[in-house]
Design a protein around this motif. Structure first.
Motif, PDB file in Angstrom:
ATOM      1  N   LEU B 184       0.839  -1.197   0.000  1.00 56.94           N
ATOM      2  CA  LEU B 184       0.000   0.000   0.000  1.00 56.94           C
ATOM      3  C   LEU B 184       0.871   1.243   0.000  1.00 56.94           C
ATOM      4  CD1 LEU B 184      -2.716  -0.981   2.594  1.00 56.94           C
ATOM      5  CD2 LEU B 184      -3.046  -0.663   0.159  1.00 56.94           C
ATOM      6  N   GLY B 185       1.993   1.171   0.750  1.00 56.62           N
ATOM      7  CA  GLY B 185       2.820   2.360   0.874  1.00 56.62           C
ATOM      8  C   GLY B 185       3.465   2.762  -0.433  1.00 56.62           C
ATOM      9  N   LYS B 186       3.625   1.796  -1.353  1.00 56.83           N
ATOM     10  CA  LYS B 186       4.269   2.151  -2.618  1.00 56.83           C
ATOM     11  C   LYS B 186       3.396   3.071  -3.447  1.00 56.83           C
ATOM     12  CE  LYS B 186       7.331  -1.745  -3.177  1.00 56.83           C
ATOM     13  NZ  LYS B 186       6.846  -3.133  -2.973  1.00 56.83           N
ATOM     14  N   LYS B 187       2.068   2.922  -3.324  1.00 57.88           N
ATOM     15  CA  LYS B 187       1.178   3.711  -4.182  1.00 57.88           C
ATOM     16  C   LYS B 187       0.454   4.828  -3.450  1.00 57.88           C
ATOM     17  CE  LYS B 187       1.347   1.341  -8.101  1.00 57.88           C
ATOM     18  NZ  LYS B 187       0.605   0.073  -8.178  1.00 57.88           N
ATOM     19  N   LEU B 188       0.177   4.610  -2.158  1.00 60.00           N
ATOM     20  CA  LEU B 188      -0.638   5.592  -1.434  1.00 60.00           C
ATOM     21  C   LEU B 188       0.172   6.214  -0.318  1.00 60.00           C
ATOM     22  CD1 LEU B 188      -3.765   3.357  -0.917  1.00 60.00           C
ATOM     23  CD2 LEU B 188      -3.501   5.076  -2.673  1.00 60.00           C
ATOM     24  N   SER B 189      -0.205   7.417   0.065  1.00 57.15           N
ATOM     25  CA  SER B 189       0.461   8.030   1.197  1.00 57.15           C
ATOM     26  C   SER B 189      -0.534   8.136   2.337  1.00 57.15           C
ATOM     27  CB  SER B 189       0.997   9.399   0.765  1.00 57.15           C
ATOM     28  OG  SER B 189       0.486  10.387   1.582  1.00 57.15           O
ATOM     29  N   PHE B 190      -0.184   7.540   3.466  1.00 50.20           N
ATOM     30  CA  PHE B 190      -1.105   7.514   4.599  1.00 50.20           C
ATOM     31  C   PHE B 190      -0.288   7.372   5.867  1.00 50.20           C
ATOM     32  CE2 PHE B 190      -0.569   3.029   5.494  1.00 50.20           C
ATOM     33  CZ  PHE B 190      -0.206   2.502   4.264  1.00 50.20           C
ATOM     34  N   PRO B 207     -10.854  10.828   1.956  1.00 53.02           N
ATOM     35  CA  PRO B 207     -11.601   9.690   2.481  1.00 53.02           C
ATOM     36  C   PRO B 207     -11.473   8.409   1.654  1.00 53.02           C
ATOM     37  CG  PRO B 207     -12.932  11.651   2.638  1.00 53.02           C
ATOM     38  CD  PRO B 207     -11.685  12.051   1.932  1.00 53.02           C
ATOM     39  N   PRO B 208     -11.503   8.456   0.331  1.00 54.80           N
ATOM     40  CA  PRO B 208     -11.383   7.184  -0.400  1.00 54.80           C
ATOM     41  C   PRO B 208     -10.090   6.449  -0.081  1.00 54.80           C
ATOM     42  CG  PRO B 208     -12.064   8.927  -1.893  1.00 54.80           C
ATOM     43  CD  PRO B 208     -11.743   9.586  -0.611  1.00 54.80           C
ATOM     44  N   THR B 209      -8.981   7.214   0.023  1.00 56.59           N
ATOM     45  CA  THR B 209      -7.700   6.545   0.328  1.00 56.59           C
ATOM     46  C   THR B 209      -7.762   5.902   1.705  1.00 56.59           C
ATOM     47  OG1 THR B 209      -6.756   8.462  -0.763  1.00 56.59           O
ATOM     48  CG2 THR B 209      -5.224   6.878   0.172  1.00 56.59           C
ATOM     49  N   THR B 210      -8.321   6.643   2.665  1.00 58.73           N
ATOM     50  CA  THR B 210      -8.413   6.091   4.012  1.00 58.73           C
ATOM     51  C   THR B 210      -9.218   4.806   4.008  1.00 58.73           C
ATOM     52  OG1 THR B 210      -8.616   8.407   4.683  1.00 58.73           O
ATOM     53  CG2 THR B 210      -8.867   6.754   6.393  1.00 58.73           C
ATOM     54  N   ILE B 211     -10.325   4.813   3.261  1.00 61.26           N
ATOM     55  CA  ILE B 211     -11.183   3.633   3.247  1.00 61.26           C
ATOM     56  C   ILE B 211     -10.461   2.460   2.619  1.00 61.26           C
ATOM     57  CG2 ILE B 211     -13.292   2.709   2.262  1.00 61.26           C
ATOM     58  CD1 ILE B 211     -14.565   5.390   2.662  1.00 61.26           C
ATOM     59  N   ILE B 212      -9.706   2.725   1.544  1.00 61.16           N
ATOM     60  CA  ILE B 212      -8.969   1.621   0.907  1.00 61.16           C
ATOM     61  C   ILE B 212      -7.973   1.026   1.869  1.00 61.16           C
ATOM     62  CG2 ILE B 212      -7.344   1.031  -0.904  1.00 61.16           C
ATOM     63  CD1 ILE B 212      -8.501   3.257  -2.534  1.00 61.16           C
ATOM     64  N   VAL B 213      -7.216   1.902   2.538  1.00 56.54           N
ATOM     65  CA  VAL B 213      -6.198   1.394   3.463  1.00 56.54           C
ATOM     66  C   VAL B 213      -6.853   0.590   4.579  1.00 56.54           C
ATOM     67  CG1 VAL B 213      -4.432   2.074   5.107  1.00 56.54           C
ATOM     68  CG2 VAL B 213      -4.618   3.268   2.952  1.00 56.54           C
ATOM     69  N   GLU B 233      -2.570  -5.457  -4.102  1.00 55.16           N
ATOM     70  CA  GLU B 233      -2.412  -4.986  -5.477  1.00 55.16           C
ATOM     71  C   GLU B 233      -3.737  -5.004  -6.221  1.00 55.16           C
ATOM     72  OE1 GLU B 233       0.725  -7.377  -6.956  1.00 55.16           O
ATOM     73  OE2 GLU B 233       2.266  -6.159  -5.955  1.00 55.16           O
ATOM     74  N   LYS B 234      -4.527  -6.061  -5.983  1.00 54.39           N
ATOM     75  CA  LYS B 234      -5.837  -6.112  -6.656  1.00 54.39           C
ATOM     76  C   LYS B 234      -6.702  -4.946  -6.239  1.00 54.39           C
ATOM     77  CE  LYS B 234      -6.864 -10.878  -6.905  1.00 54.39           C
ATOM     78  NZ  LYS B 234      -7.724 -11.911  -6.456  1.00 54.39           N
ATOM     79  N   LEU B 235      -6.677  -4.638  -4.945  1.00 54.53           N
ATOM     80  CA  LEU B 235      -7.502  -3.537  -4.438  1.00 54.53           C
ATOM     81  C   LEU B 235      -7.077  -2.227  -5.063  1.00 54.53           C
ATOM     82  CD1 LEU B 235      -9.766  -3.349  -2.389  1.00 54.53           C
ATOM     83  CD2 LEU B 235      -8.109  -2.870  -0.632  1.00 54.53           C
ATOM     84  N   LEU B 236      -5.768  -2.009  -5.162  1.00 61.36           N
ATOM     85  CA  LEU B 236      -5.277  -0.765  -5.731  1.00 61.36           C
ATOM     86  C   LEU B 236      -5.634  -0.664  -7.204  1.00 61.36           C
ATOM     87  CD1 LEU B 236      -1.792  -0.619  -4.023  1.00 61.36           C
ATOM     88  CD2 LEU B 236      -3.687   0.952  -3.668  1.00 61.36           C
ATOM     89  N   GLN B 237      -5.565  -1.798  -7.906  1.00 58.61           N
ATOM     90  CA  GLN B 237      -5.883  -1.778  -9.341  1.00 58.61           C
ATOM     91  C   GLN B 237      -7.338  -1.419  -9.557  1.00 58.61           C
ATOM     92  OE1 GLN B 237      -5.096  -5.544 -11.009  1.00 58.61           O
ATOM     93  NE2 GLN B 237      -2.953  -5.098 -11.418  1.00 58.61           N
ATOM     94  N   ARG B 238      -8.209  -2.005  -8.707  1.00 52.67           N
ATOM     95  CA  ARG B 238      -9.644  -1.751  -8.881  1.00 52.67           C
ATOM     96  C   ARG B 238      -9.967  -0.278  -8.733  1.00 52.67           C
ATOM     97  NH1 ARG B 238     -13.172  -5.435  -5.182  1.00 52.67           N
ATOM     98  NH2 ARG B 238     -13.608  -3.397  -4.322  1.00 52.67           N
ATOM     99  N   VAL B 239      -9.166   0.392  -7.930  1.00 51.43           N
ATOM    100  CA  VAL B 239      -9.513   1.780  -7.635  1.00 51.43           C
ATOM    101  C   VAL B 239      -8.916   2.733  -8.644  1.00 51.43           C
ATOM    102  CG1 VAL B 239      -9.305   3.565  -5.913  1.00 51.43           C
ATOM    103  CG2 VAL B 239      -9.727   1.245  -5.232  1.00 51.43           C
ATOM    104  N   GLN B 240      -7.764   2.348  -9.181  1.00 56.18           N
ATOM    105  CA  GLN B 240      -7.119   3.309 -10.077  1.00 56.18           C
ATOM    106  C   GLN B 240      -7.275   3.003 -11.557  1.00 56.18           C
ATOM    107  OE1 GLN B 240      -3.551   2.986  -8.177  1.00 56.18           O
ATOM    108  NE2 GLN B 240      -4.042   4.594  -6.704  1.00 56.18           N
TER     109      GLN B 240
END
Lengths: 388, 240
Positions: B184-190, B207-213, B233-240
């Motif tokens: 998660l850290g590679k793509k999102l900042s949280f 909020p969407p990023t928080t919910i994904i994490v 990775e699947k989760l990140l792909q679905r969102v982006q």
């Protein structure tokens, strides 16, 4: 006081703000849209009339059982329906054992009103002998896990168990047509209840921002929301009941919008329930074919029970049989239920996992049957605690 | 308890053990000091298991049983996330998911005096350290580390908090970093704060990023390292 504080699940200000902010961008915390239901799965138990529903993380179990009782005086041709809810302490740390709390009673009332006022169950078909014997249907709802929206899940469970419940077939006979014979399942196939339609409850949550409406709230959303409404509709669009317990006021157009949404959702849920019930019925039919061919008798080792008009006879058992007596107060004749040979009269169908339902109307908490004195409940009940 | 082969415990380390299992036979080991952690106890000459879980060993001589629960048993020096439920004149009452409500003294802050007592509303989320935790007593907390500095302790503003099991908390805090956080850290900042009592706080820019994490972390509990990477990775792909 401190112990009670330690037992409840606490809500932080962070969650409250976050849930409302996320809803402004149409996002819910578990990734759903505001008008999406969680995953619904309906499972059935081994016995007829038992169902377990899982809506997301919320789990509810429901059993249906039936008993022969005297009808109410003002409705001599109709059977009765009663609903009991049990909020198990394992479902939520704030549920206490013992007397049902306010939310338990409210849940029972919503389901009860949805079924009774809309006359979903055909109670006239439950009458055996007018003014003397009718079937009393009892629905027991157990909450196993509370993750929000208990009302909808409990309603679906009640409907699923009503659809799969089978009651023994009865026939009238004898010289004066007053004899009632209750046939055990081996002799005659038990009958399903007649349901005219399925009233489905759909719960909405409202927040401090007036335009936010969510369907199927989770536990945390329920803690944050400022108003709620449960609409019970069937797939035809008939509104069976609406429950809006105070709290925040809602505009008329929002309520109408919610009812339209509820209609759509009721159609979806009805289709899912019917699918699940049909699958279950098919499986049971296949099992029955296998069972008959291998001639292994499972479950009830019942025998024919006969109710006769007879003079007073002592209630002692003869050898292995049990004598059940029905003594209506205003009748000169005593009716007896006589079980022959080494059988037991099993009128109730219940799930083997349920608490023992010991029968008579007087032991049902909540509703007191006005004729409990007339019907000697001890003798009507079958000895439930012995393995059959 | 008898038919278990006594002797060294190397065959049981990292295995699932159940109460009653014999882990070590002390009569065969002489002149060694063994340190026992939670879930183990000494019965005369044998060490037996008290709690179901996985047996862990760390060199040179530490043994303990690790298990995951929904409720938390407070231990000293744990960092936990607490929710303020009430304030008294000398303590805040803070819920840490344990059997008893914990007390946070009003002076247990860096530079805390009677004149600058912080005000917490009911429902404030705090990152605190457990100072004392004796069975039967209310645990004591502090918003400073052992040397009196505030460090990261204190109130957590905004963001989203969810509850999980103690096992997931430990996994998120393990080093090297657990795979789901890496991916998660590679793509999102949280930013996250993990309490050992089964609470995790997440904050991100939107909020969407928080919910994904949050959802990725909740779903990662039963998964192995590789599965966690795939799931994230699947989760990140679905969102982006």
């Amino acid at each position: 006081m401190e112990q009670r504080l330690a037992n409840c699940v606490q809500l932080t200000v962070n969650e409250k703000q976050f849930i409302e902010n996320a809803l402004l961008s149409e996002l819910r915390v578990d990734g759903r849209g505001p008008l999406e239901y969680r995953k619904l799965s309906i499972k059935f138990g081994k016995d007829d009339g038992s169902a377990e529903v899982q809506l997301g993380e919320t789990r509810v179990m429901s059993f249906v059982s039936a008993q022969l009782v005297q009808p109410y005086k003002d409705r001599p041709n109709e059977g009765t329906l009663s609903i009991f809810t049990e909020f198990s302490p394992m479902a939520d740390p704030s549920f206490e054992p013992g007397r049902p709390g306010e939310s338990a009673v409210e849940l029972g009332r919503i389901i009860d009103r949805g079924l009774r006022e809309s006359r979903a169950i055909d109670t006239e078909s439950l009458c055996i002998l007018s003014a003397k014997l009718v079937w009393a249907i009892r629905i027991d709802i157990h909450i196993l896990d509370n993750a929000g929206n208990l009302v909808d899940a409990a309603n679906i469970a009640a409907l699923a168990s009503l659809l799969t419940f089978r009651r023994p077939e009865c026939s009238l006979g004898g010289e004066d047509g007053q004899q009632v014979v209750v046939h055990p399942p081996e002799v005659r196939e038990p009958l399903p209840l007649i349901l005219h339609h399925l009233p489905v409850a759909v719960t909405f949550g409202f927040f401090s921002n007036e335009n936010l409406v969510v369907l199927d709230p989770t536990y945390h959303e329920e803690a944050v929301m400022t108003g709620r409404m449960t609409a019970t509709l069937n797939a035809n669009g008939d509104v069976c009941a609406i429950q809006k317990p105070g709290e925040q006021g809602i505009f008329q157009h929002i309520i109408m919008h919610c009812l339209k949404l509820a209609h759509v959702k009721a159609g979806d849920i009805t289709a899912k329930i019917k699918d699940a019930v049909e699958k279950h019925n098919n499986e049971r039919a296949l099992q029955k074919i296998k069972r008959r061919s291998s001639s292994v008798s499972v479950d009830v080792c019942g025998t024919t029970a006969r109710l006769r008009g007879k003079q007073n006879q002592s209630g002692g058992g003869k050898d292995n049989s049990h004598l059940d007596q029905l003594k209506p107060k205003d009748e000169a004749n005593f009716m007896e239920c006589d079980a022959t040979s080494s059988g037991q009269v099993q009128i109730n169908k219940k799930d083997e996992g349920s608490k023992n339902f010991t029968g008579g109307p007087s032991s049902w908490y909540g509703k007191k049957d006005p004729y409990s004195e007339c019907v000697n409940s001890d003798l009507l009940k079958a000895p439930m605690d012995s393995e059959c | 308890m008898e038919s278990k082969s006594s002797g060294s415990a190397t065959n049981l380390v990292d295995q699932l053990v159940y109460p009653g299992d014999v882990v070590l036979d002390l009569s065969s080991m002489t002149n060694q000091t063994i340190k026992l952690g939670g879930g183990l106890r000494q019965d005369c000459d044998v060490i037996s298991v008290m709690k179901a879980g996985r047996l862990r060993f760390s060199k040179p001589n530490k043994y303990w049983v690790e298990s995951s629960q929904k409720r938390y048993v407070p231990h000293a020096e744990d960092s936990v996330l607490g929710i303020v439920v009430d304030s008294r004149s000398d303590n805040f009452l803070v819920d840490i998911k344990g059997p008893a409500i914990a007390f946070l003294p009003v002076l247990a802050f860096e530079g805390g005096t009677r004149r600058n007592i912080p005000k917490f509303e009911v429902g404030a989320l705090l990152y605190v350290r457990v100072v004392k935790a004796n069975p039967g007593m209310n645990p004591e907390l502090s918003c400073t580390d052992a040397s009196g500095k505030a460090g990261e302790y204190g109130v957590l503003k905004e963001g989203y908090m969810f509850e999980c099991s103690t096992g997931l908390s430990r996994m998120l805090l393990s080093s090297p970093t657990c795979p789901v956080l890496d991916t998660l850290g590679k793509k999102l900042s949280f930013e996250i704060a993990v309490g050992l009592n089964g609470r995790v706080w997440v904050i991100a820019s939107s909020p969407p990023t928080t919910i994904i994490v949050a959802n990725a972390l909740i779903n990662s509990e039963p998964l192995s390292g590789v599965q966690q990477k795939i799931m994230a990775e699947k989760l990140l792909q679905r969102v982006q």
